[in-house]
Motif scaffolding. Structure first.
Motif, PDB file in Angstrom:
ATOM      1  N   TYR A 173      68.423 115.096  30.690  1.00  0.00           N
ATOM      2  CA  TYR A 173      68.434 114.864  32.067  1.00  0.00           C
ATOM      3  C   TYR A 173      66.461 115.347  32.759  1.00  0.00           C
ATOM      4  CZ  TYR A 173      68.945 112.364  36.693  1.00  0.00           C
ATOM      5  OH  TYR A 173      68.872 111.284  38.012  1.00  0.00           O
ATOM      6  N   LEU A 180      59.627 110.795  36.675  1.00  0.00           N
ATOM      7  CA  LEU A 180      60.277 109.389  36.818  1.00  0.00           C
ATOM      8  C   LEU A 180      61.222 109.927  37.768  1.00  0.00           C
ATOM      9  CD1 LEU A 180      60.471 108.642  32.998  1.00  0.00           C
ATOM     10  CD2 LEU A 180      59.002 107.855  35.258  1.00  0.00           C
ATOM     11  N   THR A 181      60.955 109.303  38.947  1.00  0.00           N
ATOM     12  CA  THR A 181      62.023 109.329  39.820  1.00  0.00           C
ATOM     13  C   THR A 181      61.888 108.752  40.941  1.00  0.00           C
ATOM     14  OG1 THR A 181      60.671 110.410  41.870  1.00  0.00           O
ATOM     15  CG2 THR A 181      61.640 112.167  40.934  1.00  0.00           C
ATOM     16  N   PRO A 182      63.381 108.049  41.492  1.00  0.00           N
ATOM     17  CA  PRO A 182      63.600 106.750  42.635  1.00  0.00           C
ATOM     18  C   PRO A 182      62.165 106.777  43.258  1.00  0.00           C
ATOM     19  CG  PRO A 182      65.493 107.737  42.489  1.00  0.00           C
ATOM     20  CD  PRO A 182      64.465 109.066  41.459  1.00  0.00           C
ATOM     21  N   ASP A 206      58.708 104.474  42.278  1.00  0.00           N
ATOM     22  CA  ASP A 206      59.172 102.778  42.630  1.00  0.00           C
ATOM     23  C   ASP A 206      57.640 102.335  43.455  1.00  0.00           C
ATOM     24  OD1 ASP A 206      60.162 100.147  42.725  1.00  0.00           O
ATOM     25  OD2 ASP A 206      61.594 100.282  43.965  1.00  0.00           O
ATOM     26  N   THR A 242      55.626  99.518  43.039  1.00  0.00           N
ATOM     27  CA  THR A 242      55.294  98.415  43.621  1.00  0.00           C
ATOM     28  C   THR A 242      55.683  97.998  45.409  1.00  0.00           C
ATOM     29  OG1 THR A 242      57.542  97.225  43.077  1.00  0.00           O
ATOM     30  CG2 THR A 242      56.155  97.623  41.703  1.00  0.00           C
ATOM     31  N   ASP A 272      58.458  96.294  46.018  1.00  0.00           N
ATOM     32  CA  ASP A 272      59.461  96.075  46.164  1.00  0.00           C
ATOM     33  C   ASP A 272      59.995  96.608  47.489  1.00  0.00           C
ATOM     34  OD1 ASP A 272      62.159  94.880  45.736  1.00  0.00           O
ATOM     35  OD2 ASP A 272      62.501  96.473  44.475  1.00  0.00           O
ATOM     36  N   THR A 290      69.595  98.061  43.299  1.00  0.00           N
ATOM     37  CA  THR A 290      67.922  97.728  43.407  1.00  0.00           C
ATOM     38  C   THR A 290      67.188  98.832  43.140  1.00  0.00           C
ATOM     39  OG1 THR A 290      68.528  96.222  45.359  1.00  0.00           O
ATOM     40  CG2 THR A 290      65.838  96.269  44.474  1.00  0.00           C
ATOM     41  N   GLY A 291      66.180  98.735  41.902  1.00  0.00           N
ATOM     42  CA  GLY A 291      65.296  99.911  41.700  1.00  0.00           C
ATOM     43  C   GLY A 291      64.293  99.737  40.516  1.00  0.00           C
ATOM     44  N   ALA A 292      63.946 100.758  39.816  1.00  0.00           N
ATOM     45  CA  ALA A 292      62.749 100.251  39.223  1.00  0.00           C
ATOM     46  C   ALA A 292      62.914 100.813  37.771  1.00  0.00           C
ATOM     47  CB  ALA A 292      61.555 100.745  39.576  1.00  0.00           C
ATOM     48  N   ASN A 310      61.248  95.633  38.325  1.00  0.00           N
ATOM     49  CA  ASN A 310      62.296  95.958  38.951  1.00  0.00           C
ATOM     50  C   ASN A 310      63.255  95.267  39.049  1.00  0.00           C
ATOM     51  OD1 ASN A 310      60.428  97.833  40.892  1.00  0.00           O
ATOM     52  ND2 ASN A 310      59.762  96.354  41.806  1.00  0.00           N
ATOM     53  N   GLY A 354      65.356 105.072  37.341  1.00  0.00           N
ATOM     54  CA  GLY A 354      64.931 105.646  38.294  1.00  0.00           C
ATOM     55  C   GLY A 354      66.562 105.894  39.355  1.00  0.00           C
ATOM     56  N   GLY A 355      67.300 106.933  39.611  1.00  0.00           N
ATOM     57  CA  GLY A 355      68.139 106.521  40.724  1.00  0.00           C
ATOM     58  C   GLY A 355      69.739 105.716  40.702  1.00  0.00           C
TER      59      GLY A 355
END
Lengths: 44, 179
Positions: free
Chosen positions: A26, A34-36, A39, A41, A43, B61-63, B106, B164-165
């Motif tokens: 991990y 690669l982390t949240p 993201d 985009t 979105d 909601t994520g990617a 997503n 991710g997450g």
């Protein structure tokens, strides 16, 4: 805290493995960037 | 003699007929509440080009990103992307160079509103650059068309998807295209 799970499928053997990720696995993913927060985009 | 794809009950299929099948399903796997999903040994010398189809939702909601790998490890491949993203009733440029991953798609957290994607990999198992053409329907109102280029020339044998997450639940299928 529940550990992240990894799902591995091998197309040659048909073997399917589902297990907890090791801390090293991990951490290696997190270290790769690669982390949240990635993201990227529009979105919401 | 029946001509594929029209078969009749009890018909015996010849090698010539089977070798004429243009798109061959290599594997499908379903996963549940996973952070990392790996499909190993899906790319080989059997086919030059491959179709990967994804369908999943998350527990938020994520990617999700994708990387190619060899039999033993993710390889540190370099990814470039030229893409457009439909969002808020407009196309948005979504280019990026020298990435450490391929942006996959997503997702939302509704099992009846899955994120869906299809990616065509060109020559991933050859010692040359891999082109990946993809389209993704994240969910209502979001859509992406992308050209991904994997600069590195490693002979890849598999893929990994990383959320991710959040965890993801769904399926991924890999098909081989016969030339």
């Amino acid at each position: 805290m529940t550990k992240p799970m990894i799902h591995i499928y091998d197309c040659v053997t048909g073997q399917e493995i589902v297990r907890e990720m090791t801390d090293d696995e991990y951490q290696a993913l997190l270290d790769s960037g690669l982390t949240p927060a990635d993201d990227e985009t529009t979105d919401e | 003699m029946a001509t594929p794809p029209t078969f009749t009950t009890g018909s015996v299929l010849t090698a010539a007929q089977m070798n004429a099948v243009g798109l061959w399903k290599i594997a499908t796997t379903t996963f549940s509440a996973s952070t990392l999903v790996e499909v190993n040994n899906c790319f080989s010398s059997d086919y030059d080009n491959y179709l990967v189809m994804t369908s999943f939702y998350g527990n938020g909601t994520g990617a999700v990103w994708l990387r190619v790998k060899t039999a033993t490890a993710e390889t540190g491949a370099v990814y470039d992307r030229n893409a457009v993203y439909w969002y808020a009733n407009a196309w948005n440029a979504f280019d990026a160079a020298n990435q450490t991953y391929l942006f996959l798609q997503n997702h939302v957290s509704t099992s009846t509103n899955k994120s869906a994607g299809s990616l065509t990999f060109y020559n991933p198992n050859k010692a040359e650059q891999t082109a990946v053409l993809s389209q993704f329907s994240d969910y209502t109102g979001q859509f992406m068309l992308a050209n991904h280029r994997i600069e590195t020339t490693t002979q890849y044998t598999g893929i990994q998807m990383f959320s991710g997450g959040y965890t993801i639940t769904g399926s991924v299928s890999v098909y081989g295209y016969r030339l």
